[in-house]
Design an enzyme around this catalytic site. Structure first.
Site, mmCIF file in Angstrom:
data_model
loop_
_atom_site.group_PDB
_atom_site.id
_atom_site.type_symbol
_atom_site.label_atom_id
_atom_site.label_comp_id
_atom_site.label_asym_id
_atom_site.label_seq_id
_atom_site.Cartn_x
_atom_site.Cartn_y
_atom_site.Cartn_z
ATOM 1 N N GLY A 63 -37.401 -27.860 85.705
ATOM 2 C CA GLY A 63 -38.209 -26.751 86.187
ATOM 3 C C GLY A 63 -39.150 -27.199 87.288
ATOM 4 O O GLY A 63 -39.510 -28.370 87.372
ATOM 5 N N SER A 64 -39.554 -26.253 88.148
ATOM 6 C CA SER A 64 -40.570 -26.566 89.147
ATOM 7 C C SER A 64 -41.949 -26.548 88.500
ATOM 8 O O SER A 64 -42.101 -26.181 87.338
ATOM 9 C CB SER A 64 -40.506 -25.546 90.286
ATOM 10 O OG SER A 64 -39.279 -25.662 90.964
ATOM 11 N N GLY A 65 -42.953 -26.976 89.258
ATOM 12 C CA GLY A 65 -44.313 -27.021 88.736
ATOM 13 C C GLY A 65 -44.759 -28.434 88.409
ATOM 14 O O GLY A 65 -45.885 -28.635 87.966
ATOM 15 N N HIS A 66 -43.856 -29.407 88.639
ATOM 16 C CA HIS A 66 -44.192 -30.806 88.341
ATOM 17 C C HIS A 66 -44.347 -31.638 89.613
ATOM 18 O O HIS A 66 -44.250 -32.863 89.576
ATOM 19 C CB HIS A 66 -43.101 -31.420 87.465
ATOM 20 C CG HIS A 66 -42.856 -30.669 86.201
ATOM 21 N ND1 HIS A 66 -43.844 -30.476 85.265
ATOM 22 C CD2 HIS A 66 -41.755 -30.037 85.713
ATOM 23 C CE1 HIS A 66 -43.353 -29.770 84.254
ATOM 24 N NE2 HIS A 66 -42.090 -29.480 84.503
ATOM 25 N N LYS B 77 -34.760 -34.919 81.441
ATOM 26 C CA LYS B 77 -35.893 -34.888 80.517
ATOM 27 C C LYS B 77 -35.494 -34.064 79.297
ATOM 28 O O LYS B 77 -34.912 -32.991 79.436
ATOM 29 C CB LYS B 77 -37.128 -34.283 81.196
ATOM 30 C CG LYS B 77 -37.785 -35.236 82.192
ATOM 31 C CD LYS B 77 -38.955 -34.573 82.912
ATOM 32 C CE LYS B 77 -38.450 -33.496 83.849
ATOM 33 N NZ LYS B 77 -39.500 -32.749 84.531
ATOM 34 N N HIS C 239 -45.541 -28.563 79.984
ATOM 35 C CA HIS C 239 -45.422 -27.179 80.446
ATOM 36 C C HIS C 239 -46.426 -26.304 79.722
ATOM 37 O O HIS C 239 -46.260 -25.103 79.616
ATOM 38 C CB HIS C 239 -44.016 -26.626 80.165
ATOM 39 C CG HIS C 239 -42.928 -27.531 80.585
ATOM 40 N ND1 HIS C 239 -42.495 -28.576 79.818
ATOM 41 C CD2 HIS C 239 -42.189 -27.553 81.714
ATOM 42 C CE1 HIS C 239 -41.521 -29.199 80.463
ATOM 43 N NE2 HIS C 239 -41.317 -28.604 81.603
#
Lengths: 331, 331
Positions: free
Chosen positions: A53-56, A104, A218
């Site tokens: 997922g994005s956001g990292h 992950k 998250h």
């Protein structure tokens, strides 16, 4: 919402574009995909593919480049990329020597990367995967998917990428990447949840004076909520868990990541690094290298984690190998 | 207070310790001072010294190393270091070829670095200084001290450091550093003030839906408060100001910094970088290099700034020269 963004639905696309425009000498965006690949794709070596997922950010696009990842696949914010997106990466960077997926360990990523691996194999690609499971905070908890993959991912990507660059074959690289996972332990603490743009509010609220121990990357709940402690006390609690898990002993050699989760200033990361290093030094554990920064984040979470990898000669060699990415340069 | 710290009065000391412990191959802490110097002090070249209040990490300790700063001096949080602290740096790193002080233009820094320069000269050191004045946001305002020094400092430190490493003499380096200042323009916007640990509350509050244009690096008020705009609109407003100030024309070559102020995630910085680069490309301005990250921060401020330097052959050569610091590596 206190964010510098345009339309919420364009965030991932624009972020990918921005990252590639800023580092055109290192990166390319594969058209019509959510894949960042290295500028010069080399199909004569094993390809290392990661994502999630994005956001990292800067993970994982910031770690694409010579000596680390061949491609990073982006899902929407905190959402695993679908198998089709992952297959786009496989089809664009994997050649005869095959490809290794570094995943992950979350339910969505395990499923989607697993399906992409099967789809890729059906198309004739030689593929393997390694699940990253470095988060020891929830070890005792009843998690059907097993331990989560968090910041130790950086060690695994770096070491596997170097092994691939050195020309090792797919099964050798898989063995080394799995060893890197097995030798790594991570543990984090947060003081706030992160604000996902589509929600505009934190995923969870940590009341003033409390902290979330064993945070999820998250905004998943951690292990427990407790009274907020000093930086040194936090560092001691985490290092004690990591030392026990890795059975660290006098004379062992390690590398350390002090990672901020996006909303933690370097001021605090330096203070936390100080105590982590002092604790290891007091036990005569040799620190080969320390990385301090916000490498794998949870958007703007106020939190941090430590990751320690216990090194042997092989892991150390590949950790030290040269790398050229936009967020990790040097050797 | 949602911060990972110990005692407030120990923040600066512990931060210095942590930074040096994490990069012992690059840095050393000069005992009994608030100075970080490079590990191997070289008094056979001109020394480049910079510094200022703490709270801007990784600046300036992260930029000490071969090819950039010889020493960084730390004041308390958002407080200029006194002349005695600056003199500690001078006495430890300046040799026969002399030293150049790079000073961000604030009342306190101008006064303290000026006094330290006089004290050093009285002790027989050959010293010069360059004031960094890259913030064009408040240009028209009635500021008795002139334009402030903000993120363009990074260009000036990099270029002066490379010129010193190349063995140029003090007056030549001063000329080049001043040219770097004159060729640089910076402009920022914030959505929040930063929380100074001693206060525990933001220095100023920006209401939801508004933004502070022309922010100060220490939570000083900006040029004006206005309705919050999209990332692209923010980028357009800032680049228009910078282009006009630097009189950028088709064919010019520049380097760009997209800097986060500590509380701005990389997700947003990449989105902002995208538009900044597109604007320059649309005008046929060549971007030699783009830096995206949180290099000079205001603790945990949600804000960003763009800095652009108009390059000539000399500035480009020194911007490209190799550098080994903990926060900027490579060439």
């Amino acid at each position: 919402m206190k964010k510098f963004i345009n339309k919420i639905e364009d965030i991932v696309t624009e972020m990918i574009e921005g990252q590639v425009l800023a580092s055109p000498e290192i990166l390319q965006h594969i058209p019509n995909t959510k894949v960042i690949a290295r500028k010069n794709i080399n199909k004569n070596k094993v390809a290392i593919i990661s994502g999630g997922g994005s956001g990292h950010e800067p993970s994982h696009g910031g770690f694409v480049g010579v000596g680390m990842l061949d491609a990073a696949v982006f899902g929407e914010v905190f959402t695993s990329p679908g198998p089709d997106r992952i297959l786009d990466a496989i089809q664009n960077v994997v050649g005869e020597p095959g490809g290794l997926l570094l995943v992950k360990n979350y339910t969505g990523d395990a499923m989607n990367f697993g399906m992409a691996l099967d789809l890729g194999k059906n198309l004739g690609f030689n593929l393997e995967k390694v699940m990253i499971t470095d988060d020891i905070a929830l070890e005792g908890a009843n998690l059907s998917t097993g331990k989560r993959g968090i910041i130790g991912t950086l060690f695994v990507q770096k070491i596997a990428g170097a092994a691939a660059e050195a020309g090792l074959n797919l099964l050798e690289i898989k063995r080394i990447a799995q060893k890197a996972v097995d030798h790594t332990a991570s543990f984090g603490i947060s003081l706030s949840g992160s604000i996902v743009p589509a929600n505009g509010k934190p995923g969870f609220i940590v009341p003033e004076g409390e902290m979330e121990v064993g945070l999820g990357n998250h905004g998943e709940p951690g292990l427990r909520r407790e009274q907020q402690k000093s930086a040194d006390e936090c560092a001691e609690m985490i290092m004690k868990n990591i030392e026990q898990y890795l059975k660290l002993q006098k004379g062992d050699e390690v590398a350390l990541i002090v990672n901020g989760l996006g909303g933690t200033p370097m001021m605090e990361l330096n203070i936390l690094a100080r105590q982590a290093i002092k604790i290891l030094q007091a036990k005569n554990i040799k620190i080969h290298k320390t990385f301090v920064g916000s490498f794998i984040t949870a958007i703007d979470m106020k939190g941090f984690s430590f990751s320690v990898i216990k090194l042997d000669a092989e892991l150390k060699k590949f950790l030290n190998a040269p790398v050229v990415t936009s967020s990790m340069v040097g050797n």
